[in-house]
Scaffold this active site. Structure first.
Site, PDB file in Angstrom:
ATOM      1  N   CYS A 176       0.821  -1.217   0.000  1.00 38.61           N
ATOM      2  CA  CYS A 176       0.000   0.000   0.000  1.00 38.61           C
ATOM      3  C   CYS A 176       0.857   1.269   0.000  1.00 38.61           C
ATOM      4  O   CYS A 176       0.327   2.367  -0.130  1.00 38.61           O
ATOM      5  CB  CYS A 176      -0.940  -0.013   1.193  1.00 38.61           C
ATOM      6  SG  CYS A 176      -1.831  -1.560   1.336  1.00 38.61           S
ATOM      7  N   HIS A 180      -3.265   6.760   2.521  1.00 37.75           N
ATOM      8  CA  HIS A 180      -3.696   5.454   2.029  1.00 37.75           C
ATOM      9  C   HIS A 180      -5.085   5.173   2.584  1.00 37.75           C
ATOM     10  O   HIS A 180      -5.348   5.393   3.775  1.00 37.75           O
ATOM     11  CB  HIS A 180      -2.697   4.382   2.481  1.00 37.75           C
ATOM     12  CG  HIS A 180      -3.183   2.995   2.276  1.00 37.75           C
ATOM     13  ND1 HIS A 180      -3.767   2.588   1.100  1.00 37.75           N
ATOM     14  CD2 HIS A 180      -3.197   1.909   3.099  1.00 37.75           C
ATOM     15  CE1 HIS A 180      -4.109   1.312   1.218  1.00 37.75           C
ATOM     16  NE2 HIS A 180      -3.786   0.884   2.419  1.00 37.75           N
ATOM     17  N   ASN A 210     -10.357  -0.409   0.053  1.00 40.11           N
ATOM     18  CA  ASN A 210      -8.901  -0.315   0.116  1.00 40.11           C
ATOM     19  C   ASN A 210      -8.332  -0.996  -1.122  1.00 40.11           C
ATOM     20  O   ASN A 210      -8.493  -2.200  -1.302  1.00 40.11           O
ATOM     21  CB  ASN A 210      -8.433  -1.013   1.400  1.00 40.11           C
ATOM     22  CG  ASN A 210      -6.914  -1.105   1.518  1.00 40.11           C
ATOM     23  OD1 ASN A 210      -6.183  -0.856   0.572  1.00 40.11           O
ATOM     24  ND2 ASN A 210      -6.451  -1.468   2.708  1.00 40.11           N
TER      25      ASN A 210
HETATM   26  C1  LIG Z   1      -9.651  -5.049  10.340  1.00 40.09           C
HETATM   27  C2  LIG Z   1     -10.268  -3.997  11.236  1.00 40.09           C
HETATM   28  C3  LIG Z   1     -11.349  -3.241  10.494  1.00 40.09           C
HETATM   29  C4  LIG Z   1     -10.915  -4.702  12.429  1.00 40.09           C
HETATM   30  O1  LIG Z   1     -11.469  -3.737  13.286  1.00 40.09           O
HETATM   31  P1  LIG Z   1     -11.149  -3.753  14.843  1.00 40.09           P
HETATM   32  O2  LIG Z   1     -11.922  -2.662  15.415  1.00 40.09           O
HETATM   33  O3  LIG Z   1      -9.661  -3.733  15.022  1.00 40.09           O
HETATM   34  O4  LIG Z   1     -11.771  -5.129  15.263  1.00 40.09           O
HETATM   35  P2  LIG Z   1     -11.161  -6.280  16.212  1.00 40.09           P
HETATM   36  O5  LIG Z   1     -10.355  -7.203  15.366  1.00 40.09           O
HETATM   37  O6  LIG Z   1     -10.503  -5.645  17.400  1.00 40.09           O
HETATM   38  O7  LIG Z   1     -12.460  -6.996  16.638  1.00 40.09           O
HETATM   39  C5  LIG Z   1     -13.471  -6.347  17.436  1.00 40.09           C
HETATM   40  C6  LIG Z   1     -14.682  -7.227  17.529  1.00 40.09           C
HETATM   41  O8  LIG Z   1     -15.296  -7.360  16.221  1.00 40.09           O
HETATM   42  C7  LIG Z   1     -15.332  -8.765  15.853  1.00 40.09           C
HETATM   43  N1  LIG Z   1     -15.000  -8.844  14.442  1.00 40.09           N
HETATM   44  C8  LIG Z   1     -13.771  -8.947  13.871  1.00 40.09           C
HETATM   45  N2  LIG Z   1     -13.891  -8.972  12.526  1.00 40.09           N
HETATM   46  C9  LIG Z   1     -15.200  -8.862  12.253  1.00 40.09           C
HETATM   47  C10 LIG Z   1     -15.943  -8.809  11.052  1.00 40.09           C
HETATM   48  N3  LIG Z   1     -15.356  -8.846   9.845  1.00 40.09           N
HETATM   49  N4  LIG Z   1     -17.286  -8.688  11.143  1.00 40.09           N
HETATM   50  C11 LIG Z   1     -17.913  -8.638  12.344  1.00 40.09           C
HETATM   51  N5  LIG Z   1     -17.260  -8.686  13.511  1.00 40.09           N
HETATM   52  C12 LIG Z   1     -15.919  -8.790  13.473  1.00 40.09           C
HETATM   53  C13 LIG Z   1     -14.317  -9.457  16.708  1.00 40.09           C
HETATM   54  O9  LIG Z   1     -14.651 -10.771  16.904  1.00 40.09           O
HETATM   55  C14 LIG Z   1     -14.401  -8.643  17.983  1.00 40.09           C
HETATM   56  O10 LIG Z   1     -15.523  -9.081  18.704  1.00 40.09           O
HETATM   57  P3  LIG Z   1     -15.508  -9.081  20.325  1.00 40.09           P
HETATM   58  O11 LIG Z   1     -15.346  -7.639  20.735  1.00 40.09           O
HETATM   59  O12 LIG Z   1     -16.824  -9.677  20.669  1.00 40.09           O
HETATM   60  O13 LIG Z   1     -14.316  -9.929  20.711  1.00 40.09           O
HETATM   61  C15 LIG Z   1      -9.214  -3.030  11.750  1.00 40.09           C
HETATM   62  O14 LIG Z   1      -8.362  -3.654  12.660  1.00 40.09           O
HETATM   63  C16 LIG Z   1      -8.363  -2.416  10.665  1.00 40.09           C
HETATM   64  O15 LIG Z   1      -8.858  -1.697   9.829  1.00 40.09           O
HETATM   65  N6  LIG Z   1      -7.037  -2.658  10.723  1.00 40.09           N
HETATM   66  C17 LIG Z   1      -6.078  -2.033   9.862  1.00 40.09           C
HETATM   67  C18 LIG Z   1      -6.360  -2.316   8.418  1.00 40.09           C
HETATM   68  C19 LIG Z   1      -5.254  -1.809   7.591  1.00 40.09           C
HETATM   69  O16 LIG Z   1      -4.912  -0.666   7.625  1.00 40.09           O
HETATM   70  N7  LIG Z   1      -4.621  -2.686   6.840  1.00 40.09           N
HETATM   71  C20 LIG Z   1      -3.453  -2.270   6.161  1.00 40.09           C
HETATM   72  C21 LIG Z   1      -3.186  -3.190   5.097  1.00 40.09           C
HETATM   73  S1  LIG Z   1      -3.470  -2.272   3.715  1.00 40.09           S
END
Ligand SMILES: CC(C)(COP(=O)(O)OP(=O)(O)OC[C@H]1O[C@@H](n2cnc3c(N)ncnc32)[C@H](O)[C@@H]1OP(=O)(O)O)[C@@H](O)C(=O)NCCC(=O)NCCS
Length: 335
Positions: A123, A260, A291
């Site tokens: 990215c 990004h 993304n």
């Molecule tokens: C992936 C992302 C959206 C997840 O969001 P988050 O707020 O970190 O979510 P978490 O992984 O901490 O999970 C929080 C809760 O949602 C749940 N959850 C995780 N993925 C889920 C999904 N796709 N749909 C529904 N629920 C989900 C988890 O089980 C957790 O539940 P709990 O609180 O009951 O345990 C986020 O971490 C993100 O955007 N990360 C960076 C992405 C990025 O920049 N990538 C770079 C590569 S280009």
């Protein structure tokens, strides 16, 4: 005596002359993806800001998308395609290791026999390539460079993977870089941290797939979402501030901020930490494009200029970060 070798040198400055864009043909709403990941439209909107993402049809590949975006950038620049002597393509989703996307795109857009190569900086690839194009033109190694980020990420997504499947879209963005009388691309702050290589990337190799005798699925992208999120918010805000510093400008000088398009919450957090004034227009292309990795900054830039033509000539801070992990940020003058 060995004769001294001749050396080249180029113009003192470069700038972005134009942008081009191509998005996948299909708009895929959250509702279409939530089944296999046990998610909801509301969860995806709240956690990522994404409402729908663009994806390409089966027949369209990353080369097709790149060629469309490149052709638009060339046309808008006023530079003849035959005067483009360097094509750099940033991508992580070309399913053919060789030949490169760039050589084919150079030929398709009329820039054959330009120097052409692909880079993989995920990215951050577009921002890496902008740094390279600027340096190569100033060194006299090229005169006009086409920088393209292109991805068909839908080919390397597992629809049942809830760590990333809902984030990714397909598209290509291009910028034409040429000589300038005034500075148009500030020095890049760029780097990597391979000690955290496992945080985001492919889940296994093509060799695993080949040798897995059907037990190993097609390699797809995975991430430790919260790890990447924290790294992006804390470490990348520092990189963004450093990029302002090396450019000799302040947040208040920015007409636009083009990060990004990873997650709307990361974008919002950046804006807060950088203390961007309300007058700085923030790119939020992620809402309807998703993304698109290397394509995300040029796609967001293209949309920003279409929606805010008054930004032309203003300063924009762009920052890319992703698998590696790698990162690159620089201030540019908008075309
Ligand atoms: C992936 C992302 C959206 C997840 O969001 P988050 O707020 O970190 O979510 P978490 O992984 O901490 O999970 C929080 C809760 O949602 C749940 N959850 C995780 N993925 C889920 C999904 N796709 N749909 C529904 N629920 C989900 C988890 O089980 C957790 O539940 P709990 O609180 O009951 O345990 C986020 O971490 C993100 O955007 N990360 C960076 C992405 C990025 O920049 N990538 C770079 C590569 S280009």
């Amino acid at each position: 005596m060995t004769p001294a070798l001749k050396q080249t040198s180029g113009p003192q400055y470069t700038r972005i002359l134009s942008y081009g864009a191509a998005r996948g043909e299909i708009a895929v709403p959250n509702e279409d993806l939530i089944g296999p990941i046990d998610s909801s439209d509301e969860w995806i909107r709240q956690r990522t800001g994404i409402v729908t993402r663009t994806r390409a049809v089966k027949e369209t590949d990353a080369i097709d998308l790149a060629a469309i975006a490149a052709a638009e950038a060339i046309e808008k620049s006023g530079v003849a395609a035959s005067d483009v002597d360097l094509v750099i393509v940033a991508t992580i989703s070309n399913p053919k290791q060789s030949p490169s996307v760039s050589a084919i795109v150079a030929d398709r857009v009329g820039a054959n026999p330009a120097a052409a190569y692909d880079i993989n900086a995920a990215c951050a690839g577009y921002a890496y390539a902008i740094a390279q194009a600027d340096a190569l033109i100033r060194a006299g190694a090229a005169k006009h460079a086409l920088v393209i980020g292109t991805e068909k990420l839908s080919d390397i997504v597992d629809p049942a993977d809830r760590s990333i499947s809902f984030l990714l879209g397909d598209g290509a963005g291009a910028a034409l870089i040429g000589p300038s009388d005034t500075p148009g691309i500030a020095p890049a702050v760029w780097g990597s941290d391979g000690s955290k290589a496992d945080a985001v990337g492919m889940n296994h190799t093509l060799i695993d797939y080949r040798d897995g005798a059907g037990d190993v699925p097609w390699p797809t992208l995975r991430q430790e979402g919260p790890t990447v999120f924290r790294w992006a918010v804390w470490e990348m805000a520092k990189v963004a501030r450093e990029a302002l510093e090396v450019a000799g400008v302040e947040a208040a000088d920015l007409a636009a901020f083009i990060p990004h398009q990873a997650n709307m919450r990361i974008i919002d957090e950046f804006a807060k930490q950088l203390k961007l004034p309300e007058t700085t227009v923030i790119a939020r292309d992620i809402e309807t494009t998703g993304n698109t990795s290397a394509a995300s900054i040029p796609l967001a830039s293209h949309r920003l200029m279409a929606e805010h033509p008054e930004l032309s000539g203003g300063l924009a801070l762009q920052i890319g970060f992703g698998a590696g992990p790698v990162f690159a940020a620089q201030v540019v003058v908008l075309p």
